[in-house]
Design a protein around this motif. Structure first.
Motif, PDB file in Angstrom:
ATOM      1  N   THR A 104     -54.274 -19.429  11.608  1.00  0.00           N
ATOM      2  CA  THR A 104     -54.762 -17.771  11.490  1.00  0.00           C
ATOM      3  C   THR A 104     -54.611 -17.414   9.806  1.00  0.00           C
ATOM      4  O   THR A 104     -53.872 -18.862   8.664  1.00  0.00           O
ATOM      5  N   ASP A 126     -57.852 -16.923  14.848  1.00  0.00           N
ATOM      6  CA  ASP A 126     -58.786 -15.773  15.160  1.00  0.00           C
ATOM      7  C   ASP A 126     -60.107 -15.513  15.975  1.00  0.00           C
ATOM      8  O   ASP A 126     -60.570 -16.550  15.266  1.00  0.00           O
ATOM      9  N   TRP A 185     -61.907  -8.727  23.087  1.00  0.00           N
ATOM     10  CA  TRP A 185     -62.434  -9.082  20.922  1.00  0.00           C
ATOM     11  C   TRP A 185     -61.941  -7.732  20.107  1.00  0.00           C
ATOM     12  O   TRP A 185     -62.748  -6.474  20.485  1.00  0.00           O
ATOM     13  N   MET A 205     -52.285  -4.543  15.018  1.00  0.00           N
ATOM     14  CA  MET A 205     -53.449  -5.377  16.063  1.00  0.00           C
ATOM     15  C   MET A 205     -53.811  -4.782  17.170  1.00  0.00           C
ATOM     16  O   MET A 205     -53.131  -3.824  17.531  1.00  0.00           O
ATOM     17  N   THR A 216     -54.579  -6.703  21.709  1.00  0.00           N
ATOM     18  CA  THR A 216     -54.345  -8.342  21.723  1.00  0.00           C
ATOM     19  C   THR A 216     -53.315  -8.338  22.149  1.00  0.00           C
ATOM     20  O   THR A 216     -52.540  -9.464  22.039  1.00  0.00           O
ATOM     21  N   SER A 250     -62.424 -14.393  14.826  1.00  0.00           N
ATOM     22  CA  SER A 250     -63.896 -13.773  13.888  1.00  0.00           C
ATOM     23  C   SER A 250     -63.695 -15.264  12.313  1.00  0.00           C
ATOM     24  O   SER A 250     -64.536 -14.219  12.188  1.00  0.00           O
ATOM     25  N   ARG A 251     -62.623 -15.964  12.775  1.00  0.00           N
ATOM     26  CA  ARG A 251     -62.399 -16.703  11.232  1.00  0.00           C
ATOM     27  C   ARG A 251     -62.015 -18.225  12.493  1.00  0.00           C
ATOM     28  O   ARG A 251     -61.105 -18.369  12.123  1.00  0.00           O
ATOM     29  N   PHE A 287     -55.022 -16.788  20.231  1.00  0.00           N
ATOM     30  CA  PHE A 287     -54.732 -16.331  19.048  1.00  0.00           C
ATOM     31  C   PHE A 287     -52.766 -15.393  19.380  1.00  0.00           C
ATOM     32  O   PHE A 287     -52.626 -15.858  19.053  1.00  0.00           O
TER      33      PHE A 287
END
Length: 348
Positions: free
Chosen positions: A118, A237, A260, A130, A134, A239-240, A209
């Protein structure tokens, strides 16, 4: 409902009555690059319209006669900040206790149960909130209960059950057999373990995550005596994603996209890491089964998303539009009640 997509197999139709249709590392040799390029071209060709998931016979889904050689596990991992392949001070990369980005020098630790890749790992003062959804899945209780009744309740929403879902996913994923697959939002590893046991992939990355979900996943792997030769557990993550652009053959996300924080950012990054011809397969809920509720849901879903972190999809057209916006084409899906499984391909 109008037929918009393509049903995947006759068997699927009985289960689902409503069917629709690098930065290269310095030590990698030129020969390996040529082989990888040839493989990408071959797999792109194999994902052409002439060979689509609905035309694949059931007998084609059995394990290959020759299992793919295991991928060196950690060579696929990259810095989620720079997207540059991670390095280790150890001579043997797979025996490393930490990995370092050669560009930004950030270190990523091995947490015994998983690798923490992360962006915020190592931060001592910074923290970030978050969404509720999540955080819920990060709790030890939900991680413990996930395979002990939580996931089984999805059958009430039209989910056909784990084994059937896995067979449907394999149908869509057949052009990527032999490569690397990421099981994103893997939870306690329901599908990750099935992908490993199938022997269809050279590497399976179980990615989530939630620290507690990954710990639970590792416990199940040990209980079932599953070899980790072709498996790596990664906290990241969605998104990364910690992979070099264009380095992943397939990404699977079962019952996850609605949780998400930003499906658009996530699917965009999935598109980034997929090689040309790579395949994204996912399942989720679609709330158009009760048509009179749709106008109300259109009004309230932004507030539901803000409060809970859950996303509400009102039709398969929304999911197709999302994939298309992120460079994924050849959208296919199958429906049963609230349930949808869909696939899309990274354009060649």
């Amino acid at each position: 409902m109008a037929a918009l997509g393509t049903a995947i197999t006759p068997a699927a139709a009985t289960t689902a009555p409503c069917c629709y249709n690098r930065h290269p590392r310095s030590h990698i040799t030129a020969r390996r690059n040529r082989v990888a390029s040839a493989r990408r071209l071959d797999l792109c060709a194999s994902s052409s319209p002439a060979v689509t998931a609905p035309d694949i016979p059931d007998e084609a889904l059995v394990e290959p006669l020759v299992a793919p050689a295991p991928e060196t596990k950690l060579r696929k991992l990259a810095c989620p900040i720079c997207y540059y392949p991670l390095a280790s001070s150890s001579d043997q990369l797979d025996d490393a206790t930490s990995l370092e980005c050669p560009t930004c020098k950030k270190c990523y630790p091995n947490k015994q149960d998983y690798w923490d890749l992360t962006v915020s790992v190592g931060s001592t003062e910074y923290s970030e909130s978050m969404p509720v959804a999540t955080e819920l899945f990060r709790t030890p209780l939900v991680s413990f209960l996930y395979e002990r009744g939580w996931r089984q309740n999805f059958i009430w929403g039209g989910f056909p059950g784990l084994e059937r879902e896995f067979e449907m996913a394999k149908t869509y994923l057949k052009p990527t057999i032999g490569g690397t697959i990421v099981d994103a939002s893997c939870g306690s590893g329901l599908f990750s373990r099935l992908f490993i046991k199938s022997g269809l992939y050279s590497l399976v990355v179980a990615l989530d995550f939630s620290e507690n979900m990954l710990k639970q996943c590792n416990q199940y792997i040990k209980q079932e005596n599953i070899s980790d030769e072709r498996l790596v557990l990664v906290r990241a993550d969605i998104s990364r994603l910690p992979f070099v652009s264009g380095s992943i053959d397939a990404l699977h996300a079962g019952a996850a996209i609605h949780c998400w924080p930003s499906p658009a950012c996530a699917v965009a990054d999935i598109s980034r890491v997929l090689r040309p011809g790579g395949i994204f397969v996912a399942s989720t809920f679609v709330a158009d089964v009760i048509p009179p509720a749709i106008p109300v849901l259109k009004i309230v879903r932004p507030y539901i998303s803000q409060i809970t972190g859950n996303n509400t999809f009102l039709s398969e057209v929304e999911l197709e539009d999302l994939c298309k916006a992120c460079g994924l084409v050849d959208f296919k899906f199958v429906r049963s009640g609230f349930y949808i499984m869909f696939s899309a391909t990274k354009a060649c």
